[in-house]
Design an enzyme around this catalytic site. Structure first.
Site, PDB file in Angstrom:
ATOM      1  N   ASP A 195       2.681 -13.469  40.099  1.00  0.00           N
ATOM      2  CA  ASP A 195       1.233 -13.601  40.237  1.00  0.00           C
ATOM      3  C   ASP A 195       0.959 -14.692  41.263  1.00  0.00           C
ATOM      4  OD1 ASP A 195      -1.547 -13.398  39.592  1.00  0.00           O
ATOM      5  OD2 ASP A 195      -1.324 -15.120  38.259  1.00  0.00           O
ATOM      6  N   ASP A 248      -2.769 -16.427  41.727  1.00  0.00           N
ATOM      7  CA  ASP A 248      -3.770 -17.386  41.260  1.00  0.00           C
ATOM      8  C   ASP A 248      -3.324 -18.059  39.962  1.00  0.00           C
ATOM      9  OD1 ASP A 248      -6.932 -16.260  42.480  1.00  0.00           O
ATOM     10  OD2 ASP A 248      -4.956 -15.667  43.186  1.00  0.00           O
TER      11      ASP A 248
END
Length: 223
Positions: free
Chosen positions: A19, A21
């Site tokens: 991922d 963020d």
């Protein structure tokens, strides 16, 4: 006497899905853009983001609403790329390099804006093809013109679909902080909750591993 070569350790995972963020970088990109619109918009967007990442509501229900409140310009999205770099997770560049050197394939799968993530990812050595995120559209003057509403990554369950389509070498480890990351668990061999920036208990409870830094992540993958 002939020297016996030492065996090269085989990584525990052949590939990693990361991922972006609040994992590879310490910001939530859409929330960062919202701060440019003043405290009221920033507070509302952050509230919607937190509810989605905790799994209280589906990402589908808030993705377009948040961008409609902000209406980010092309220039602002370019500035977001710099903000991602400024808040890169400590040790991330070194950990990514070490995993790559060991033959581990790494791909980014994010519900963030592709046009902001690609420049940040390039600086870490990622090819554009290894960046999977949501495209945003702009008008001739750089004004907001919408986002790719067909992208599965703008939905709650889009990440497992992408994880399966990537056809990465197995075993595969998915890593992230939010509920949309945890959704990838059925499509991969293991899921690690990343808590270096935020710890979400529902995500941690469903994880196979918990890592709080990229040093810990590299150790998990490589040993």
């Amino acid at each position: 006497m002939t020297a016996v070569p030492h065996p090269v350790p085989v990584p525990r995972f052949a590939s990693v899905i990361l991922d972006v963020d609040s994992t590879l970088s310490g910001i939530e990109g859409v929330d960062w853009l919202a701060t440019l619109r003043g405290p009221e918009v920033a507070q509302e967007v952050a509230r919607l983001t937190e509810r989605a990442m905790d799994g209280a509501i589906a990402l589908d229900a808030v993705y377009g609403e948040r961008l409609a409140l902000i209406r980010p310009t092309a220039d602002e999205v370019a500035r977001l790329a710099g903000a991602y770099a400024e808040r890169a997770a400590p040790g991330a560049a070194d950990a990514v390099a070490r995993m790559r050197a060991a033959g581990v394939r790494i791909a980014l799968v994010s519900g963030g804006l592709r046009e902001a993530i690609v420049p940040f990812a390039r600086a870490l050595g990622f090819a554009d093809a290894d960046v999977n995120a949501v495209p945003i559209r702009f008008g001739p003057a750089g004004d907001y013109a919408g986002f790719d509403e067909t992208s599965p990554l703008a939905t709650q369950r889009g990440k497992p679909q992408f994880a399966a389509q990537l056809a990465l070498p197995r075993p595969t480890l998915a890593v992230g902080d939010g509920s949309t990351d945890a959704e990838m668990r059925p499509a991969v061999d293991a899921f690690a909750a990343y808590t270096g920036f935020v710890r979400r208990e529902p995500v941690v409870r469903g994880a196979d591993y918990v890592v709080s830094s990229f040093d810990e992540l590299a150790a998990l993958v490589l040993t």
